[in-house]
Design a protein around this motif. Structure first.
Motif, PDB file in Angstrom:
ATOM      1  N   ALA A 200       7.637  13.676  -8.402  1.00  0.00           N
ATOM      2  CA  ALA A 200       6.306  13.286  -7.926  1.00  0.00           C
ATOM      3  C   ALA A 200       6.385  12.104  -6.962  1.00  0.00           C
ATOM      4  CB  ALA A 200       5.409  12.943  -9.116  1.00  0.00           C
ATOM      5  N   ALA A 201       7.387  11.241  -7.147  1.00  0.00           N
ATOM      6  CA  ALA A 201       7.522  10.080  -6.262  1.00  0.00           C
ATOM      7  C   ALA A 201       8.143  10.449  -4.924  1.00  0.00           C
ATOM      8  CB  ALA A 201       8.365   9.009  -6.947  1.00  0.00           C
TER       9      ALA A 201
ATOM     10  N   LEU B 155       1.434   9.052  -8.593  1.00  0.00           N
ATOM     11  CA  LEU B 155       1.831  10.429  -8.912  1.00  0.00           C
ATOM     12  C   LEU B 155       2.952  10.428  -9.949  1.00  0.00           C
ATOM     13  CD1 LEU B 155       1.755  11.713  -5.225  1.00  0.00           C
ATOM     14  CD2 LEU B 155       0.234  12.512  -7.064  1.00  0.00           C
ATOM     15  N   ALA B 156       3.901   9.508  -9.812  1.00  0.00           N
ATOM     16  CA  ALA B 156       5.014   9.439 -10.763  1.00  0.00           C
ATOM     17  C   ALA B 156       4.508   9.113 -12.166  1.00  0.00           C
ATOM     18  CB  ALA B 156       6.028   8.392 -10.310  1.00  0.00           C
TER      19      ALA B 156
ATOM     20  N   VAL C 107      11.343   4.410  -9.659  1.00  0.00           N
ATOM     21  CA  VAL C 107      10.658   5.416  -8.837  1.00  0.00           C
ATOM     22  C   VAL C 107      10.154   4.817  -7.529  1.00  0.00           C
ATOM     23  CG1 VAL C 107      10.084   7.144 -10.590  1.00  0.00           C
ATOM     24  CG2 VAL C 107       8.586   5.174 -10.277  1.00  0.00           C
TER      25      VAL C 107
ATOM     26  N   ALA D  17      10.755   6.130  -3.435  1.00  0.00           N
ATOM     27  CA  ALA D  17       9.791   6.137  -2.333  1.00  0.00           C
ATOM     28  C   ALA D  17      10.240   5.215  -1.209  1.00  0.00           C
ATOM     29  CB  ALA D  17       8.414   5.728  -2.854  1.00  0.00           C
TER      30      ALA D  17
ATOM     31  N   LEU E  33      10.133  14.710 -13.826  1.00  0.00           N
ATOM     32  CA  LEU E  33       8.845  15.002 -13.190  1.00  0.00           C
ATOM     33  C   LEU E  33       8.371  13.800 -12.374  1.00  0.00           C
ATOM     34  CD1 LEU E  33       7.288  16.805 -16.274  1.00  0.00           C
ATOM     35  CD2 LEU E  33       7.779  17.897 -14.068  1.00  0.00           C
ATOM     36  N   ALA E  34       8.566  12.602 -12.912  1.00  0.00           N
ATOM     37  CA  ALA E  34       8.132  11.398 -12.208  1.00  0.00           C
ATOM     38  C   ALA E  34       8.897  11.231 -10.899  1.00  0.00           C
ATOM     39  CB  ALA E  34       8.329  10.163 -13.097  1.00  0.00           C
ATOM     40  N   ALA E  35      10.201  11.466 -10.940  1.00  0.00           N
ATOM     41  CA  ALA E  35      11.005  11.317  -9.729  1.00  0.00           C
ATOM     42  C   ALA E  35      10.565  12.323  -8.669  1.00  0.00           C
ATOM     43  CB  ALA E  35      12.490  11.498 -10.059  1.00  0.00           C
TER      44      ALA E  35
ATOM     45  N   PRO F  47       2.968   7.187  -4.284  1.00  0.00           N
ATOM     46  CA  PRO F  47       4.121   7.720  -5.024  1.00  0.00           C
ATOM     47  C   PRO F  47       4.169   7.223  -6.471  1.00  0.00           C
ATOM     48  CG  PRO F  47       4.846   6.663  -2.965  1.00  0.00           C
ATOM     49  CD  PRO F  47       3.365   6.567  -3.000  1.00  0.00           C
ATOM     50  N   LEU F  48       3.838   5.954  -6.698  1.00  0.00           N
ATOM     51  CA  LEU F  48       3.889   5.446  -8.072  1.00  0.00           C
ATOM     52  C   LEU F  48       2.784   6.059  -8.916  1.00  0.00           C
ATOM     53  CD1 LEU F  48       4.835   1.667  -7.738  1.00  0.00           C
ATOM     54  CD2 LEU F  48       6.275   3.658  -8.179  1.00  0.00           C
TER      55      LEU F  48
ATOM     56  N   LEU G  43       3.478   2.192  -1.264  1.00  0.00           N
ATOM     57  CA  LEU G  43       4.121   2.644  -2.506  1.00  0.00           C
ATOM     58  C   LEU G  43       3.120   3.060  -3.573  1.00  0.00           C
ATOM     59  CD1 LEU G  43       7.020   0.016  -2.935  1.00  0.00           C
ATOM     60  CD2 LEU G  43       7.176   2.343  -2.034  1.00  0.00           C
TER      61      LEU G  43
ATOM     62  N   ARG H 160       0.790  -1.230   0.000  1.00  0.00           N
ATOM     63  CA  ARG H 160       0.000   0.000   0.000  1.00  0.00           C
ATOM     64  C   ARG H 160       0.824   1.284   0.000  1.00  0.00           C
ATOM     65  NH1 ARG H 160      -3.821  -0.886   4.439  1.00  0.00           N
ATOM     66  NH2 ARG H 160      -4.279  -2.610   3.025  1.00  0.00           N
TER      67      ARG H 160
END
Lengths: 332, 332, 332, 332
Positions: free
Chosen positions: C284-285, B280-281, C247, C251, C280-282, B277-278, B274, B272
């Motif tokens: 966001a993570a 959003l990424a 990513v 987290a 951006l992904a990094a 963050p994933l 993770l 859960r």
């Protein structure tokens, strides 16, 4: 299976957890402290789900999740008899073209590989191809040509089935092959569990040894005990060979399971020069046999010609592999 | 596609090679030296086979082997409309339980995810499970409960199909999902190419981005243009997360193809903590939407409870993701 | 850490096992049944070796093997201050050329990335290159040019050190970078543990998250608490991007450790078009910052030009990333 | 190496490109059309950088980027003589403990492996350990004990060096080993290129076959021609064995390079039961020898005891491997 519970849990949580575990049908012992020991059909439990239960700190599985495929409850080797071959007992060579292309092609190859010592004839009629635009096999006609070549040479035949709806077309095929891409096509596996014929189950290039054995378990649980495993290389960052042949996987399969284990060095190699070293390595690691792609004119093959041996190369390799396995068995 | 030929080949080999290439239907130009340039439907050629032809030194493909899925010939984004969702145009959230377990469960979750902004409801009825002994879904009954929950909440529904023979049971399902394990079940893909409904095609954890697009090509080539891709993590040596979400793959899919691209952070995460963050990424990397597992009581889920968000966690994540995509679209 | 012992062992084996465990300095409790619970400095034990001891059936570690890097004993975030940057507290951008090539190049880039919001300047002088025949950096002279550009723009500088014997040359370098290929060069790590300066430790493309934290532990155990971690992609079967940016690893590092975590999207991407989505992904993570390769004329770069952003591209990306992190922090 | 240029480029771009290529020192031929052929020291070019140049559409390398290690320019096998061993000519067994622990331990093992046919003695004194808290070897004292055991048994010794500053301590060590974690520690490789002693270079578990050969090239380019390669398993998603032994890599190394190739089945296996199958597989795939961890009391080993064979197990394996290689060489 055992579970370490949280140290300072309330009596309610502790009680709920033990009840929940008992509901799954296993026996729960509590030898003391924060430990619970589960016994019985723990293979029915999903360890990852257990870890989520309130009060659980850690879960450790002690037995394998594939009771029928495991050697634990079945110490002697399973032997699958097909024609004169005793797969799992005597070293076995399966050879033939990647795809059946014509009557002449498959018959000519069948004669030559038979003379060189192959005991089964392989040939694809329904070819799973990465691209919809490349040659996908001759289908029903291909199967017919393959079976005819088998009858003429006295070799039982193996061919890949990709859909349960094809079953009726495979009536004369001796061994049903499940390809790497369908290893977790569970509907197909369930259907094959209801058949009488041997199933040659190839490891997916993305699957672990444990997952291959769990896939085999689908077939065994359906009542079909004649399952033959086949290692064909896994996908890794190394791109020099088409896949990385997992020779430790061959040894681990023999150690963990009673089922026969073959290797397919052709698909792992991806180019002709690597086929012989991989074949010898697989045999040395303890494989019960090999499945090798052979073509009479590889440069004209409609698929995967790059990795096919010529009939002459196959004959030479067959001699070397047989000498090697004879030596290792006598040395044991 | 271009081919570098061997330097000192005989006229006969050179002639044979050019004839052989022409026979495949492509145009062969010879700008000079040892180079041949192939034009036309080169996606029908198997580069690996070409490399084996006598006289060939090297082969290089210049165009992608998936003409229908490629952005080259179709620069504008494909938009798949389902209910009110415009997948590929507006950011889209799909949510629901891993497996449909009961009418109460799926209806309760459906209401809550709808309120939180989900536009489609997901729920598994035919669950491909690694082990034959764990819960495999409610089957036809599960589909019925799912569709009923969808009707009650006004959400179109998505569910996984694992065998062409199940098609009639999916009549009321709005989007047919192909799971990771069936990404190269080509018989299933061919069948879905003949349907009218959108297909949500998940990337196999063992497949490359190119192979996912080639799998999509099977469906597109059959005439069904409503294909939605979904990245859900690939298998690597890192075991801390269940799979490694390939965010570069999301960006590459958007770059190479016009098809909509979703991400499934739940299966990649495996736990859960993770998932957010994933999620959003993936959104930041350019995904057109997310598919997220939500459960009202994750600790009681019959499958994959470890990775499910509670309804409250989903609502909070939905708000954050929507703010993020709004910002990135305005900044573009 | 707990150990499940064999069920039917002799008293002698049981006694020997418990003595052997006590000799390692940990406390051994025996709550009952076949279970032993070890407490104390269990990070000093090698779980794999324990599993081999006579009488041991299974071993399960409950605490992380990196006591100093773990968040458990150090819940608040570590903040590493360098110049005006507060790494681990405020989002931080590090930018500059892959390799320092000339005074003009590095100064021009330094000015532009500073104007765009970068807080530190990066530039390689000792470049580990896969081939001995490609440009390996300007060495000591490169460091001098980098430091001068840093002074002129007021930016602290980061550069990679590849051998303890180079330390004296790095006197004016503000942050010592350990590259992916040296992540397990333990002699170098030990030496850096004795320094006062911050160390930016990049994850090897072949290492797990746990191994990265264990490598950090070498530096922390030496007395240097200013360690900054950096995820830069791991090696997988997917070759479309140069490495697969993990990513979930970002987290997981934030979850397991108190150390700041950066990401390097440039090396993971391997081509310009993927750098922005990965950056951006990094962010966001949950990354605390980014390290990005920027070049004023990428097509003339002596190394890795393919993945460098132009100064203008960097400025635009910096704006987007900062807006995104501002949004996510406010939403939290 | 050849380059396909963009079709419709301006004369200025075309001119600039050709000038830029000529500046690198290679010869540029233009056989016609959009193709440029580069000849000369193309190994000095970075293919990835070339692809970025304006006007370039595709780049294809035709020769290997390791001119000194490649078999192309050096068709006969390199033979490295150490004591009585002719590595690269006669099959060679290297055996000994993972770590030197005491004089008695290493001497006792040395005697037994010598009697069983080992030609070199291995033993670690500087052990790179993932954790700073586990046993890292006896250092200088360990080397001394190892060399003494070597002298007493007449076996040359191999030990791992982890830092150029240790060189003086290795004066009596016959073969300098570079471990997997230091395969791309280029400063160390450069230093070893200046030594007279043979270097045993192990493949990193994250490196390709090509990268191993490029690492060897660092040593060869420094003037030291006595390089021995060693495959020890790569990191994949399969966790049943500690690493996946790449037997195709062994065959590919023999095919591409003239350098001797050993295999280390112990580190790949990670548990005793897999060592023998992997050893036999490596020999069958064409390895020139094996390096095997042997311990007189594995359950008391201070490191990696799980994967060590007992002296008796080693003796039996040595007999089997030697019979196998004798057979394969005679059959060739």
């Amino acid at each position: 299976m055992f579970i370490l519970t949280e140290k300072n849990q309330t009596a309610a949580v502790r009680q709920a957890l033990r009840q929940r575990l008992k509901d799954t049908g296993v026996t729960v012992a509590h030898p003391g402290g924060e430990v619970l020991v589960l016994e019985g059909e723990t293979f029915r439990l999903d360890g990852e789900s257990l870890r989520l239960l309130p009060g659980v700190r850690a879960v450790q599985r002690l037995t394998k999740p594939y009771p029928l495929a495991a050697r634990t409850g079945h110490p002697e080797d399973t032997v699958v008899s097909v024609g004169k071959a005793r797969i799992g007992q005597d070293f076995c060579l399966i050879a033939g073209p990647c795809a059946v292309e014509s009557s002449e092609q498959v018959t000519s190859i069948a004669r030559q590989v038979s003379a060189a010592g192959a005991q089964l004839l392989r040939g694809g009629a329904f070819k799973p191809r990465t691209s919809p635009y490349t040659f996908g096999g001759l289908g029903a006609e291909g199967l017919e040509l393959l079976c005819r070549a088998g009858r003429e040479t006295g070799l039982p035949v193996v061919s890949e089935i990709t859909d349960p709806r094809q079953l009726s077309l495979f009536r004369e095929v001796d061994v049903l092959q499940v390809g790497a891409r369908n290893m977790q096509n569970f509907e197909l596996l369930r259907e094959l569990g209801r058949q009488e014929k041997p199933v040659l189950l190839k490891r997916s290039f993305g699957a672990t040894v444990t997952e291959l054995l769990q896939a085999a378990e689908y077939i065994l649980a359906g009542g079909n005990e004649r399952v033959i495993l086949c290692e064909r290389g896994i996908r890794t960052f190394e791109t020099d060979s088409r896949a990385t042949l997992d020779v430790a996987g061959i040894a681990a399969l023999k150690e963990q399971s009673h089922l026969p284990v073959l290797a397919d060095p052709s698909h792992a190699a991806g180019r002709r020069g690597l086929v012989a070293p991989l074949a010898l390595a697989a045999a040395a690691a303890g494989a019960d046999g090999l499945m090798i792609e052979v073509h009479d004119r590889p440069e004209e093959a409609l698929s995967d010609g790059r990795q096919a041996l010529t009939c002459g190369e196959f004959a030479r390799l067959a001699r070397r592999v047989q000498a090697l396995t004879a030596l290792l068995r006598q040395e044991e």
